[in-house]
Design an enzyme around this catalytic site. Structure first.
Site, short mmCIF file in Angstrom:
data_model
loop_
_atom_site.label_atom_id
_atom_site.label_comp_id
_atom_site.label_asym_id
_atom_site.label_seq_id
_atom_site.Cartn_x
_atom_site.Cartn_y
_atom_site.Cartn_z
N ASP A 233 0.86 -1.19 0.00
CA ASP A 233 0.00 0.00 0.00
C ASP A 233 0.89 1.23 0.00
O ASP A 233 0.87 2.06 0.92
CB ASP A 233 -0.93 -0.02 1.21
CG ASP A 233 -2.14 0.89 1.04
OD1 ASP A 233 -2.22 1.57 0.00
OD2 ASP A 233 -2.99 0.93 1.94
N ASN A 238 -0.01 6.71 3.84
CA ASN A 238 0.42 5.72 4.83
C ASN A 238 1.77 6.07 5.43
O ASN A 238 2.48 5.19 5.91
CB ASN A 238 0.47 4.32 4.20
CG ASN A 238 -0.91 3.73 4.02
OD1 ASN A 238 -1.84 4.04 4.76
ND2 ASN A 238 -1.06 2.88 3.02
#
Length: 364
Positions: A233, A238
């Site tokens: 991801d 993130n």
């Protein structure tokens, strides 16, 4: 900017979780209590995050974050939540790289204490580019930054991928290999196909997603290149930043061994998803930020590896994202938040750009 209602991210009771967490913590640190337990505003729709402090006469640590597998009874986004694998991946990356990965503290594989397996890690202070509303939209710290500041963040973020791919010994990451036949890229794509079949089981299928899988076969790389540990991801949403420098790299649940370009395609496309969405609502967004040519050039400078077949890998990223979005939409329908339309492809917010990629016109 108006979008569909934000999907619910949890069905759990925070007060109950706090009591159960305190009971679990007290067995590891006698006399300790979990206090100030909160769910972050950016809590995802797969694994859940809890933030808490440890209250103890002599605490060995104070600020913590807990990653909890999704409630299996709550129409989960993914079919499996392998918390030991995530925990082991973070330890591997911390051991073999200089990436700022939060220190993992405890792994609990027994679902009894909190209803599902979880792990606890140190909590890192900083700021995260927002998803809602997206950082490409006016009114947040990244959009308000100068071009020079965003360039610093972009370069440092691409550097995370370069160092991850170069520094983790593949033999140490063999447990990240996906099962199946063929190359690691074939297994990766087959795993996504199996995920799609799980999403549409008993529900309307997506002609657009199925055409994208067929287009992948047409564009398949002649030379897949070496496999490395992929973050999975790989996007700036993130990462926790201290100023404009990465302070913590989060969310490793989609990590796997695959060609370098799997991560690069995801980085490029997930930004384009937000950029296209912002432009569709009449704003300029950040058109010069995380551009495909800039990402590819910077990565090549850092690693000596020139990204290849990026039309394939950005299509693959858009396809993977579409499957997740279809599952999220069906989850919203399950909870009565949306109604499934006659054409299920319209549930995919980026169906226009995915269709353009399938047709070969998106990057032209």
């Amino acid at each position: 900017m108006t979008t569909a209602p934000r999907p619910r991210t949890t069905t759990r009771d925070l007060q109950e979780l706090t009591g159960r967490l305190t009971g679990w913590l007290g067995k590891r640190l006698p006399g300790a209590r979990a206090v100030n337990v909160t769910v972050p505003e950016s809590n995802g729709m797969s694994s859940e995050t809890l933030l808490f402090d440890i209250e103890h006469p002599e605490p060995p640590l104070h600020a913590c974050a807990l990653r909890l597998a999704a409630d299996p009874a709550a129409y989960t986004v993914f079919p499996v939540y392998d918390m030991p694998r995530q925990y082991r991946t973070m330890r591997l990356v911390a051991e073999h790289t200089d990436l700022p990965v939060p220190r993992v503290l405890w792994l609990e594989e027994d679902p009894g204490p909190l209803g599902a397996p979880f792990f606890v890690m140190e909590r890192i202070a900083g700021r995260v580019p927002p998803d809602v509303m997206p950082y490409t939209y006016e009114g947040n710290w990244l959009h308000a930054a100068s071009d020079e500041e965003r360039e610093l963040l972009e370069s440092a973020s691409i550097g995370l991928l370069a160092r991850l791919h170069d520094q983790v010994p593949v033999k140490e990451a063999d447990f990240m290999s996906l099962t199946g036949d063929g190359s690691l890229l074939r297994r990766h794509v087959e795993a996504q196909h199996a995920y799609y079949e799980w999403v549409v089981d008993g529900l309307s299928r997506s002609p657009l997603i199925e055409s994208a899988f067929a287009r992948l076969d047409d564009l398949w790389p002649r030379d897949e290149g070496e496999a490395v540990l992929n973050w999975g991801d790989a996007r700036i949403g993130n990462v926790i930043y201290d100023g404009f420098e990465p302070a913590a790299v989060l969310d490793w649940e989609m990590a796997a061994l695959a060609p370098r370009e799997v991560d690069l395609g995801w980085t490029v496309y997930l930004h384009r998803f937000f950029q296209d969405l912002t432009v569709s609502f009449g704003q300029a967004g950040l058109p010069d930020f995380l551009r495909r040519d800039r990402v590819e050039r910077r990565y090549a400078e850092l690693t000596g590896h020139t990204p290849r077949d990026m039309d394939f890998y950005t299509l693959y990223a858009a396809l993977r994202h579409a499957i997740v979005m279809l599952r999220v939409a069906y989850r919203q329908a399950h909870f009565g938040e949306v109604t499934v339309p006659r054409d299920p492809d319209t549930l995919i917010l980026h169906h226009g750009s995915l269709r353009a990629m399938v047709q070969g016109s998106y990057w032209s």
